[in-house]
Design an enzyme around this catalytic site. Structure first.
Site, PDB file in Angstrom:
ATOM      1  N   ASP A  85       0.855  -1.180   0.000  1.00 29.49           N
ATOM      2  CA  ASP A  85       0.000   0.000   0.000  1.00 29.49           C
ATOM      3  C   ASP A  85       0.894   1.235   0.000  1.00 29.49           C
ATOM      4  O   ASP A  85       2.087   1.169   0.313  1.00 29.49           O
ATOM      5  CB  ASP A  85      -0.919  -0.022   1.220  1.00 29.49           C
ATOM      6  CG  ASP A  85      -2.144   0.862   1.035  1.00 29.49           C
ATOM      7  OD1 ASP A  85      -2.246   1.507  -0.028  1.00 29.49           O
ATOM      8  OD2 ASP A  85      -2.985   0.901   1.945  1.00 29.49           O
ATOM      9  N   ASP A 120      -3.316   7.643  -3.683  1.00 31.74           N
ATOM     10  CA  ASP A 120      -4.571   8.362  -3.940  1.00 31.74           C
ATOM     11  C   ASP A 120      -4.952   9.192  -2.724  1.00 31.74           C
ATOM     12  O   ASP A 120      -4.258   9.188  -1.698  1.00 31.74           O
ATOM     13  CB  ASP A 120      -5.681   7.367  -4.285  1.00 31.74           C
ATOM     14  CG  ASP A 120      -5.865   6.322  -3.186  1.00 31.74           C
ATOM     15  OD1 ASP A 120      -4.835   5.824  -2.662  1.00 31.74           O
ATOM     16  OD2 ASP A 120      -7.006   5.984  -2.848  1.00 31.74           O
ATOM     17  N   CYS A 272     -14.170 -23.783  17.451  1.00 30.73           N
ATOM     18  CA  CYS A 272     -13.457 -23.851  16.179  1.00 30.73           C
ATOM     19  C   CYS A 272     -12.431 -24.986  16.214  1.00 30.73           C
ATOM     20  O   CYS A 272     -11.684 -25.121  17.188  1.00 30.73           O
ATOM     21  CB  CYS A 272     -12.762 -22.522  15.905  1.00 30.73           C
ATOM     22  SG  CYS A 272     -11.676 -22.542  14.469  1.00 30.73           S
ATOM     23  N   CYS A 277      -6.909 -23.344  17.921  1.00 31.63           N
ATOM     24  CA  CYS A 277      -7.911 -23.490  18.982  1.00 31.63           C
ATOM     25  C   CYS A 277      -7.880 -24.857  19.658  1.00 31.63           C
ATOM     26  O   CYS A 277      -8.278 -24.990  20.820  1.00 31.63           O
ATOM     27  CB  CYS A 277      -9.309 -23.246  18.407  1.00 31.63           C
ATOM     28  SG  CYS A 277      -9.612 -21.550  17.874  1.00 31.63           S
TER      29      CYS A 277
END
Length: 527
Positions: A85, A120, A272, A277
């Site tokens: 980025d 931008d 999960c 996990c």
């Protein structure tokens, strides 16, 4: 760069993007890595199935002031595809950055990025129309300048679309960027909308941009990293995302799931089955004194993100992305609003949805009435019956598909299927009126649906049957009424047609042979 699409459903698509450092499947989320603090490495990314990551070129440059640029792959110790980025998010946060648009393009080339972003100017959530226009114009100006100073053809550059919540500006920005040859187009300024759960507005922004951008190019949505949103965003045509939320949430003890976010302190056990996990508990993770707990939670958050992306791809392959949206939309009121807004673009979705799919579909109720297959079916109805002013035989379409093979009424349908003076129409809870000419077309005969509905649903479906029959201008209508739906159709047809035109038979009492003989007598009298 090549972008090959291998599967489509709604506006979602499965594809492969090739860069100079490798290839990866879309839809894909770039995990955003802190260039100065790495906790996860290539071995973990490979295990999860992550083949492209992102970092911030501006932060990397600022943190290495006075040092020569080095290959970003070496900095991250990651040889695969790296996107960078430009610092635009920092402009949104702080108002400005200490680098020019030309400098950051040159820097990204020097560090050998695979996918780069021009600098931008984000519009933001609260910008007024005047500010939005300026950000669009300035982003276009910077895009032109960036294209002038680029020297490498092996880097894929993103062209950002701005405009914020001002949809006309979003469309104008997309139209202008489409005139510039970027490898990837991206929609900016969604972060605050996602934080405030204005997903419905985000859908409008995506549509405004997508409808004028080149269809053959990948579409990136900046800052989207919660798995609960992936099905909705992909359905609207987003191929790529990027996010650091997996790590930021982990630091705050927030546990991502495909239904939402939970706090570790509110959890008793993990449900999960991911490696992060298994074998531990929320309490143990919270008690971790070192970075182990935070790292484990960040790992889980990435596991669940990419598990959901795999689930989305499977839904696209099976042609059941809409069903996944229906399922996920019940997880939160904001997601229900998002789904309802997507439903308003059913005609746009229909144009991109395959006419035939490898699997049948599920009709789950009113939420399925705006799916593309239904829109396509309704558009076929007016031209499905060539000859009008016949006797129309209206039969139940319920237990068996195709409807004319239902054992209860098969002999009735067979008796008049080729009769020159009879048109056959079934009344289906999923599809409303189904002329026998469409009975075997996809997906009518491949739809699983409930056989019962509440009073309101039955009445609305019955009205659709009545409206269709009225357009046929029949000489006579013979209705075989069966069940609650049949009674609702009876009531609506009785309002529409005079008694001399409408004949009603009780399908629950009469045997098929008796129905056939009664219809034959009706034909004789009409003659």
């Amino acid at each position: 760069m090549s972008f090959q699409v291998h599967g489509k459903d709604l506006l979602g698509r499965i594809g492969i993007i090739k860069t100079k450092s490798g290839a990866f499947a879309t839809p894909h989320m770039f995990p955003v890595l802190d260039p100065h603090q790495r906790t996860l490495g290539k071995e973990f990314f490979d295990r999860v199935g992550i083949h492209a990551v992102m970092t911030n070129a501006y932060l990397l440059k600022r943190g290495r002031q006075g040092l020569n640029p080095v290959d970003v792959h070496g900095t991250l110790e990651y040889p695969g595809t790296v996107a960078t980025d430009s610092g635009a998010y920092q402009i949104l946060e702080y108002g400005q950055v200490g680098v020019t648009p030309e400098e950051i393009v040159g820097y990204q080339e020097k560090i050998n990025t695979d996918i780069g972003v021009i600098l931008d100017v984000p519009t933001g959530f609260r910008s007024d129309p005047s500010r939005a226009r300026w950000t669009v114009d300035e982003t276009v100006r910077r895009a032109d300048r960036a294209l002038e100073v680029m020297t490498r053809n092996d880097i894929l550059w993103m062209g950002p679309v701005q405009g914020g919540v001002h949809l006309k500006e979003v469309e104008r920005s997309a139209r202008e960027m489409a005139k510039r040859d970027f490898a990837i187009y991206a929609l900016g300024s969604p972060t605050e909308l996602m934080e405030t759960q204005r997903y419905d507005v985000l859908v409008d922004m995506i549509v405004a941009a997508k409808k004028v951008l080149p269809r053959g190019k990948p579409f990136h949505l900046f800052g989207a990293g919660h798995p609960v949103l992936f099905p909705f965003l992909v359905a609207m045509g987003c191929d790529l995302f990027d996010s650091a939320a997996y790590a930021l949430y982990a630091r705050a003890g927030r546990y991502l799931t495909s239904e939402g976010t939970q706090l570790l302190g509110d959890m008793v056990e993990f449900v999960c089955p991911c490696p992060a996990c298994v074998g531990t508990s929320p309490e143990e993770v919270m008690r971790s004194q070192d970075k182990t707990g935070g790292t484990r939670l960040a790992q889980h958050n990435l596991w669940v993100c990419f598990s959901e992306l795999r689930r989305v791809r499977e839904a696209i392959r099976k042609g059941r992305l809409w069903e996944l949206l229906e399922l996920r939309s019940n997880a939160h009121p904001a997601l229900k609003e998002c789904f309802n807004r997507i439903s308003q673009y059913a005609e746009i979705l229909e144009r991109s949805t395959p006419a035939v799919k490898p699997h049948g579909i599920f009709y789950l109720g009113s939420s399925s009435d705006n799916r593309p297959e239904k829109v396509r079916f309704v558009s076929k109805l007016p031209g499905s019956v060539e000859e009008r002013r016949k006797l129309v035989l209206v039969l139940p379409g319920r237990w068996r598909r195709p409807f004319h093979e239902d054992p209860r009424y098969e002999s009735v349908a067979k008796a008049f299927d080729d009769h020159p003076k009879v048109s056959i129409c079934f009344y289906s809870l999923a599809w409303g009126p189904v002329p026998i000419e469409l009975d075997e077309t996809f997906p009518i005969a491949q739809t699983e649906s409930p056989n019962a509905g509440d009073t309101v649903v039955l009445r609305e479906k019955a009205k659709k049957v009545s409206e269709f029959l009225q357009r046929l201008h029949p000489k006579s209508v013979v209705l075989v009424s069966d069940g609650d739906y049949g009674r609702a159709v009876t009531k609506e047809l009785s309002k529409t047609f005079a008694k001399r035109i409408l004949t009603i038979f009780n399908g629950e009492r009469l045997k098929p042979d008796a129905i056939v003989k009664s219809v034959e007598r009706k034909l004789i009298r009409n003659a």
